[in-house]
Design an enzyme around this catalytic site. Structure first.
Site, mmCIF file in Angstrom:
data_model
loop_
_atom_site.group_PDB
_atom_site.id
_atom_site.type_symbol
_atom_site.label_atom_id
_atom_site.label_comp_id
_atom_site.label_asym_id
_atom_site.label_seq_id
_atom_site.Cartn_x
_atom_site.Cartn_y
_atom_site.Cartn_z
ATOM 1 N N ASP A 296 0.869 -1.176 0.000
ATOM 2 C CA ASP A 296 0.000 0.000 0.000
ATOM 3 C C ASP A 296 0.908 1.229 0.000
ATOM 4 O O ASP A 296 2.128 1.134 0.196
ATOM 5 C CB ASP A 296 -0.984 -0.009 1.171
ATOM 6 C CG ASP A 296 -2.201 0.866 0.852
ATOM 7 O OD1 ASP A 296 -2.138 1.674 -0.099
ATOM 8 O OD2 ASP A 296 -3.220 0.768 1.557
HETATM 9 C C1 NOJ Z 1 -3.883 4.004 -0.107
HETATM 10 C C2 NOJ Z 1 -5.091 3.139 0.010
HETATM 11 O O1 NOJ Z 1 -5.080 2.465 1.258
HETATM 12 C C3 NOJ Z 1 -5.210 2.122 -1.099
HETATM 13 O O2 NOJ Z 1 -6.419 1.440 -0.970
HETATM 14 C C4 NOJ Z 1 -5.091 2.798 -2.418
HETATM 15 O O3 NOJ Z 1 -5.293 1.879 -3.462
HETATM 16 C C5 NOJ Z 1 -3.730 3.442 -2.506
HETATM 17 N N1 NOJ Z 1 -3.625 4.440 -1.457
HETATM 18 C C6 NOJ Z 1 -3.451 4.062 -3.864
HETATM 19 O O4 NOJ Z 1 -4.188 5.204 -4.038
#
Ligand code: NOJ
Length: 768
Positions: A296
């Protein structure tokens, strides 16, 4: 002789063709897979360590049609793209931008390995569908799959190859802002919906130019953040992890999801990003899944803040060894992975494995054949935000609405009603229905409830509109508003008298209240799940002068609406329904569509009950008959205000003749269950027939009920249908004390009905 030979060749070719087509349909795909594996190996063999690490590196791109923004870091990114040191980018949008990014790699890098470009296409690209929690309330896997098909076709028409969806985090806590992004509290429902989404995004052929790679996230446990506070610690036992959290992920892996994303949280002391058991042992080795895991955003680097890595280099070492294949925006792999391999701290074989996984997906997407295959200006012009897609958005939105209460059948309203007061801070809000994570959904582009009502009623109907109160104290922040803090508790009550005045003179009041879009989503956890600001005051003031009130509730989480439930005759749960929200809500308000949604999450009496979920455990003190020392609250019920699976219709359904074909089965046996459902009301309608079971005694305690099947059926007035379910090994097994999935012999109960409080019951035994 020549002729005979020719004929023989023809016959043999035909036999070979049939062999490939029929008996070995699989052989064809196995061959294709083998070919991909060979290609992956041949590319890998050419790569330097630096290039391998490059594939494991993902950058965010602040790209627009005129090129990258001019910050220094972007210049560095640009050079790295040219050098083949970047395998993927996210947030690079539009055909022009994605083409430019791809060109940098294809025209400059040594090996010309195409980029894979990802984006958060969570509930639509530009045509926005209901937020995932709302869409899940439809319990309609076909339409859920279709929203993913449309989202994929729009996203791919804008150059996007990969969506970071579906979110498969089972979430039981209304305080958690991201509950809006999943399918609620039940692992079975979340699994079914997750698979439908994956099939929709990926289709049966990832290499088509209108399918995109999906991403099962967040692996794992993210939805169990303590106290519903986003990113918070997760403490959960191994058995609960397997039984409640992992099933949707396993279903996704089995459905062939191309990628996984790990999560920000720690799990019993180990950050998920550095969790070897989860990523290597369970996902890659255990489930034999061959896609790649992206971290993430910054989650590799965050292991430092967790107190699990001493610096970024250490974080890179932990993440790579644990099986995180791609680094999203931590800059840890690009900084240290080469060094770590040279020092022997990360085995080259693990790097090779990660790179192969990434290349495999790029091959499957067809990017090696044509890196620009998603870059088609014509498609971008004609296939995004089409009328047809809007039509489907309305369709799925109306099916996602849940009728919570309808005393005296106030609903549906008559289109000839003389006067309607449309009141509330969200009544003419064209933005809130787009919800959070609205991708390229344009600010203020949704149909508001006021607009929807105006579109529907007869010309003689008098509509008065009053905002009454506001929720936000300032306008939505523009641009990357999704990251900004909000001040959303407005205390100005000066608009209430005008709203009351409008209500006094109206035949019916439609009161549109709830949460603005950015009250839910990432980082939007709340301890208060009541109506914020002065909405409650508005509600009570309006109700005082006109009892004919219909609440249209817009929200991204279960809310405490106990006062409304006790007083207001009619309540429609309308989530954040997307582009066509107002029209869809109007379809239900006026009876053009008979509501059929069912809650995918329990609604509590108050926030103190959270986390609240139907499939809880019994405890040693479950009863509340005569004594205070039982597991309950002294000031509130322990059950839900509106339970999981609940939702009314404008008609009524009666369940009869629950039968099971056996009372005893072996652990691998099957029971056929059937039930008659009759539409006893005055309208045709759809019902979601639900099957629950309970394993009475186990090597581990078992939930008091677990959903194991559902079917959405349409019944005409007076019609009866028999609905059949099969209970088998898959329905009965769980992750037992032996740390395997197995069916334990013993007594079981089952229920069939229209929600998780169903009482129509049968019992059976599993015997060895
Ligand atoms: C953080 C989020 O937790 C995740 O779900 C998302 O896909 C990513 N950022 C990318 O934007």
């Amino acid at each position: 002789m020549k002729l005979i030979c020719q004929k023989l060749i023809l016959v043999l070719s035909f036999i070979f063709f049939c062999y490939c087509q029929n008996a070995k349909g699989q052989t064809i795909s196995n061959n294709a897979d083998n070919q991909i594996e060979q290609k992956v190996d041949s590319v890998l063999a050419l790569m330097t360590l630096k290039e391998k690490v490059g594939q494991m590196n993902q950058y965010n791109g602040s790209w627009d049609v005129t090129g990258p923004a001019s910050e220094v870091s972007d210049k560095v990114k640009l050079e790295k793209l040219k050098n083949g040191e970047v395998g993927s980018m996210l947030n690079v949008l539009s055909v022009k931008a994605t083409r430019e990014a791809q060109k940098l790699v294809m025209e400059n890098s040594r090996l010309k390995i195409p980029l894979i470009i990802g984006y958060d296409v969570i509930h639509g690209y530009k045509t926005i569908f209901p937020i995932p929690l709302g869409e899940s309330a439809s319990w309609d896997l076909d339409i859920i799959k279709k929203t993913a098909i449309i989202a994929a076709s729009e996203a791919s028409a804008a150059g996007v190859h990969w969506t970071f969806s579906p979110m498969l985090d089972v979430s039981r806590d209304a305080r958690w802002g991201r509950i809006m992004e999943g399918s609620g509290e039940d692992p079975y429902l979340t699994s079914k919906i997750g698979v439908a989404k994956i099939q929709g995004y990926q289709g049966d052929d990832l290499s088509k130019n209108n399918t995109i790679a999906a991403c099962a996230k967040h692996f794992a446990g993210y939805g169990f953040a303590e106290a519903g506070r986003d990113y918070n610690t997760v403490n959960i036992g191994e058995h609960e992890l397997h039984n409640a959290i992992l099933p949707p992920f396993k279903a996704a892996a089995q459905a062939g999801v191309a990628t996984f994303m790990n999560s920000f949280n720690e799990l019993d002391g180990i950050p998920a990003t550095g969790h070897k058991i989860l990523q290597r042992e369970i996902l890659k080795e255990g489930w034999k899944w061959d896609g790649f895991i992206v971290s993430d955003w910054g989650s590799i680097g965050e292991m430092i803040a967790h107190g699990y890595a001493k610096d970024k280099k250490h974080a890179a070492e932990i993440a790579a060894n644990a099986g995180s294949d791609m680094d999203m925006e931590s800059y840890a792999y690009e900084g240290y992975l080469e060094e770590l391999v040279k020092e022997g701290k990360v085995d080259l074989a693990l790097i090779n494995d990660a790179v192969k996984r990434i290349l495999r997906i790029k091959f499957k997407l067809g990017l090696f054949d044509d890196p620009y295959k998603y870059c088609n200006e014509e498609r971008e012009k004609t296939e995004i935000y089409t009328e047809e897609n809007q039509g489907f958005s309305r369709e799925v939105a109306k099916k996602s609405i849940v009728l919570l209460k309808n005393e005296n059948n106030i609903l549906p309203l008559n289109k000839d009603v003389k006067s309607i007061a449309v009141i509330g801070p969200l009544a003419d809000d064209k933005d809130t229905p787009l919800g959070n994570w609205r991708a390229k959904g344009e600010t203020n582009s949704a149909v508001s409830v006021l607009e929807g009502i105006k579109n529907a009623v007869s010309p003689t109907t008098k509509i008065t509109y009053q905002e009454g109160v506001r929720i936000l104290t300032e306008e939505y922040p523009k641009g990357r508003g999704f990251l900004m803090p909000l001040n959303f508790s407005h205390d100005d009550i000066s608009g209430i008298p005008a709203a009351v005045n409008a209500a006094v003179n109206a035949d019916v009041v439609v009161l549109v209240i709830g949460e603005v879009a950015l009250q839910t989503g990432e980082g939007r956890s709340q301890t208060n799940i009541k109506l914020v600001g002065k909405q409650q005051e508005l509600l009570e003031a309006v109700y005082k002068v006109n009892k004919n009130v219909v609440i249209v509730l817009m929200n991204g989480r279960p809310m405490d609406i106990t006062w409304a439930a006790n007083n207001i005759p009619s309540i429609l749960e309308c989530w954040h329904l997307g582009s066509q929200s107002g029209n869809a809500i109007t379809d239900v308000l006026f009876g053009d569509y008979n509501p059929s949604g069912k809650l995918p999450v329990s609604f509590p009496y108050n926030v103190g009950q959270e986390p609240l979920y139907y499939n809880q455990k019994m405890t040693g003190r479950p009863y509340n008959e005569t004594h205070v020392t039982f597991s309950a609250y002294r000031d509130a019920p322990k059950t839900a205000l509106y339970p999981f699976g609940y939702g009314l219709s404008y008609t009524t359904f009666v369940y009869n003749n629950l039968t099971i074909d056996k009372n005893e089965i072996s652990p691998d046996g099957e029971i056929k269950v059937s039930v008659d459902v009759t539409n006893t009301g005055k309208r045709d309608g759809e019902e979601v027939v639900q099957l629950y079971i309970r394993d009475l005694v186990g090597s581990l305690t078992r939930p008091i009920k677990e959903l194991k099947g559902f079917e959405k059926i349409m019944l005409k007035v007076g019609e009866t249908k028999t609905v059949n379910f099969t209970i088998n090994e898959e329905s009965l097994q769980f992750y037992t004390i032996n740390k395997i999935w197995e069916v334990e012999p013993g007594d079981f109960e089952l229920w069939v009905g229209g929600n998780s409080s169903a009482t129509l019951k049968a019992a059976f035994k599993v015997v060895d």
